[in-house]
Design an enzyme around this catalytic site. Structure first.
Site, PDB file in Angstrom:
ATOM      1  N   ASP A  86      -3.638 -10.412 -11.743  1.00 48.82           N
ATOM      2  CA  ASP A  86      -3.584  -9.231 -10.883  1.00 48.82           C
ATOM      3  C   ASP A  86      -3.900  -7.946 -11.566  1.00 48.82           C
ATOM      4  O   ASP A  86      -3.740  -7.570 -12.921  1.00 48.82           O
ATOM      5  CB  ASP A  86      -2.168  -8.826 -10.647  1.00 48.82           C
ATOM      6  N   GLY A  92       0.825  -1.247   0.021  1.00 51.08           N
ATOM      7  CA  GLY A  92       0.095   0.063  -0.061  1.00 51.08           C
ATOM      8  C   GLY A  92       0.920   1.276  -0.134  1.00 51.08           C
ATOM      9  O   GLY A  92       2.086   1.400  -0.867  1.00 51.08           O
ATOM     10  N   HIS A  96      -4.076  -9.968  -7.060  1.00 48.15           N
ATOM     11  CA  HIS A  96      -3.119  -8.973  -6.460  1.00 48.15           C
ATOM     12  C   HIS A  96      -2.544  -9.735  -5.265  1.00 48.15           C
ATOM     13  O   HIS A  96      -3.090  -9.556  -4.311  1.00 48.15           O
ATOM     14  CB  HIS A  96      -3.575  -7.766  -6.323  1.00 48.15           C
ATOM     15  N   ASP A 109      -8.064 -22.762 -21.594  1.00 52.94           N
ATOM     16  CA  ASP A 109      -7.844 -23.633 -20.826  1.00 52.94           C
ATOM     17  C   ASP A 109      -7.224 -24.702 -21.286  1.00 52.94           C
ATOM     18  O   ASP A 109      -6.116 -25.303 -20.660  1.00 52.94           O
ATOM     19  CB  ASP A 109      -9.223 -23.997 -20.209  1.00 52.94           C
ATOM     20  N   ASP A 132      -3.042 -26.066 -22.360  1.00 49.67           N
ATOM     21  CA  ASP A 132      -1.731 -26.774 -21.465  1.00 49.67           C
ATOM     22  C   ASP A 132      -2.096 -28.113 -21.321  1.00 49.67           C
ATOM     23  O   ASP A 132      -1.369 -28.680 -20.381  1.00 49.67           O
ATOM     24  CB  ASP A 132      -1.702 -25.826 -20.239  1.00 49.67           C
ATOM     25  N   SER A 184       3.413  -6.501  -4.066  1.00 51.16           N
ATOM     26  CA  SER A 184       2.536  -5.234  -3.954  1.00 51.16           C
ATOM     27  C   SER A 184       3.797  -4.173  -3.949  1.00 51.16           C
ATOM     28  O   SER A 184       4.760  -4.264  -4.721  1.00 51.16           O
ATOM     29  CB  SER A 184       1.414  -4.910  -3.358  1.00 51.16           C
ATOM     30  N   ASP A 222      -8.663 -27.557 -16.701  1.00 52.62           N
ATOM     31  CA  ASP A 222      -8.607 -27.606 -15.264  1.00 52.62           C
ATOM     32  C   ASP A 222      -9.187 -26.148 -14.818  1.00 52.62           C
ATOM     33  O   ASP A 222      -9.057 -26.306 -13.360  1.00 52.62           O
ATOM     34  CB  ASP A 222      -7.511 -28.197 -14.808  1.00 52.62           C
TER      35      ASP A 222
END
Ligand code: CA
Length: 543
Positions: free
Chosen positions: A424, A100, A461, A259, A262, A185, A266
């Site tokens: 994020d 923050g 995040h 999805d 890969d 962050s 899942d």
């Protein structure tokens, strides 16, 4: 990008050796320049718990450095801190960089990465420091004082580090053998700044979801709020410009295209790069024929959302921050909070008071009004400006200088492990990926012999999102620094129902509550081997 580790040999720093704490209360008599201690208190084992686990016996030392009264705003400032010194010390120091706008001394337990901590540096035996970074309230108004801006940006670390090492020497009869620095962050930003500015002071750096270009990311989030508000059904409420149903619709469209790339359908998009080529917002999400009803996006929404994901632009159409990858996590509350709420309540004050020159007037400032009405070109001009009072601009004091030049850190044997959630919503994993690719390019095509980057698919995040977000990245960092053993992957676990450290409500009910996955060193991604349970990390390979 070349994935072959460079052949050059780098130093392996020796292992730390532990010691036992002497007299805790006597540490109240510790003296250091510009430092005032207020307490040295023995904390019995189990008094402090982290994620339900008891922390062993330690000594809590509280104090502050460089107490002063500002000639600019008349307020009192100091760099407040606490250190927690284990009875049974492992010989290591951990600088806990907080998130923050700082402004409070978070408990110095030393997070090890992700959500629902598996462990903490203090419990592992590290001596840990935490600070308020030079101001004593978690609000942006300290930005009115120019020195407080610089302390928040990078100077508090320079003030605290030698004091902390001297206090450790006083407590144990020797200073730390090895020193580590980490946070998520803004804490990830602090860590990248320390990598650039203080490469001699720390041996290992743990970088989480770094806001390393924080002023530009905040400005981009303000542009985002203005665009969502432009298509809002309730003016002033940007979230009605991209509703929960619409965000879930886009998430599901992303999963439909990405999805299985890969090898496992899942709910996790491991191959983030391939997904960006496979998914097309305009093509893969229905366009509303008439009114919006949650099953489509309007043409105006598509244009604005597509532009925001491609990277926010200024009034002249120039991109000034990173793109964001399309991923499965944008239907979550955590994603919405950053885009639609924190943009009004956090980014406004940070831009207006901490980074702009001159800052906004405090009287009458309303964050939501600032965000929804500010001119982006004016913001960008002010966050890159200086004047006679504010002599260093925000990009200078917030951003790591030359972040792709880590040669000094590298040559002395220090190591970097970075991670970033691909959902994020405030600091883009694309920005961290670009930094890592530039670092590789600056090191002959690969930086993997001293710095590694791990994407966390679906994670919001620093934690949360439809993700395996529970992991310990500090232990592998220590192994790399002190034993020369680099981690090709780090196992992460979902925090489903019943998780001892607290459940993550974004984990889909269709997943095993303790689903595990390898977090792979970039550019490799976790691919299903084709047999075995898709709930287990062992059935995925980094390729
Ligand atoms: Ca998948």
């Amino acid at each position: 990008m070349d994935t072959t580790p460079p052949a050059e040999t780098l130093p392996v720093l020796g292992a730390a050796t532990g010691a036992t704490l002497g007299d805790c209360a006597a540490l109240a008599g510790f003296t250091f320049a510009n430092t005032t201690l207020t307490a040295a208190t023995p904390i019995a084992a189990g008094t402090l718990t982290v994620a339900g686990k008891a922390v062993p016996a330690h000594c809590q030392v509280r104090g502050s450095m460089y107490q002063r009264t500002s000639a600019v705003d008349g307020q009192n400032y100091a760099v407040g801190f606490e250190m927690r010194l284990p009875q049974n010390w492992n010989g290591r120091f951990f600088y806990q960089a907080n998130g923050g706008v700082d402004g409070s001394v978070a408990t110095a337990t030393g997070p090890v990465g992700g959500g629902g901590p598996l462990n903490n540096a203090l419990a592992m035996g590290f001596a840990v420091i935490s600070s308020d970074a030079g101001h004593s309230a978690p609000t942006p108004f300290f930005g009115l004082d120019p020195q407080a801006r610089l302390d928040y940006g990078y100077q508090a670390v320079a003030k605290l580090t030698p004091m902390a090492k001297a206090l450790i020497a006083s407590a144990y009869g020797k200073g730390p053998d090895r020193s580590y620095f980490g946070g998520c962050s803004n804490g990830g930003r602090h860590t990248m700044v320390a990598m650039s500015r203080y490469p001699d002071d720390y041996d290992g750096f743990l970088v989480g979801d770094p806001g390393f270009r924080l002023p530009l990311a905040a400005a981009a989030n303000i542009v985002g709020a203005q665009n969502y508000n432009a298509v809002a059904t309730t003016p002033g409420s940007p979230g009605t410009g991209f509703t929960q149903a619409e965000r879930t619709l886009v998430s599901q469209a992303v999963l439909a295209k990405c999805d299985a790339l890969d090898g496992a359908a899942d709910g996790l998009v491991q191959d983030v790069s391939a997904c960006q080529a496979a998914f097309n917002l305009d093509r893969d999400v229905p366009t509303c024929a008439t009114s919006r009803d949650g099953t489509c996006l309007s043409a105006d929404q598509k244009q604005r959302i597509g532009q925001l994901f491609a990277g926010a632009v200024d009034g002249g159409g120039r991109k000034f921050y990173s793109s964001f990858p399309f991923d499965a996590g944008l239907g979550t509350n955590g994603w919405a909070a950053w885009k639609f709420s924190n943009s009004l309540n956090l980014d406004s004050g940070a831009v207006g008071f901490i980074w702009q020159v001159p800052p906004e007037a405090q009287a009458g400032f309303v964050g939501a009004t600032f965000t929804l009405t500010a001119n982006i070109d004016s913001i960008l001009a002010k966050i890159t400006s200086t004047n006679a009072t504010y002599t260093e601009n925000s990009l200078s004091f917030m951003t790591p200088p030359n972040p792709s030049d880590l040669s000094r850190l590298k040559k002395r044997g220090a190591k970097v492990m970075a991670y970033h959630g691909t959902s994020d919503p405030i600091f883009s994993s694309d920005d961290t990926k670009r930094w890592y690719e530039e670092l590789a390019a600056a090191n002959g095509g690969s930086a993997s012999n001293f710095a590694r980057y791990y994407q966390v698919p679906g994670m919001n995040h620093c934690s949360g999102g439809p993700a395996t977000d529970q992991f310990d990245m500090l232990t592998p960092l220590v192994n790399w620094v002190e034993k020369g053993v680099a981690a090709d992957s780090v196992v992460a676990t979902a925090r489903g129902t019943g998780n001892a450290a607290g459940a993550n409500t974004d984990v889909p009910a269709t997943w095993a509550a303790d689903r595990s996955r390898p977090l792979c060193a970039y550019p490799k991604v976790a691919r299903y081997k084709g047999s075995g349970s898709i709930e287990l990390a062992e059935n995925f390979a980094c390729q």
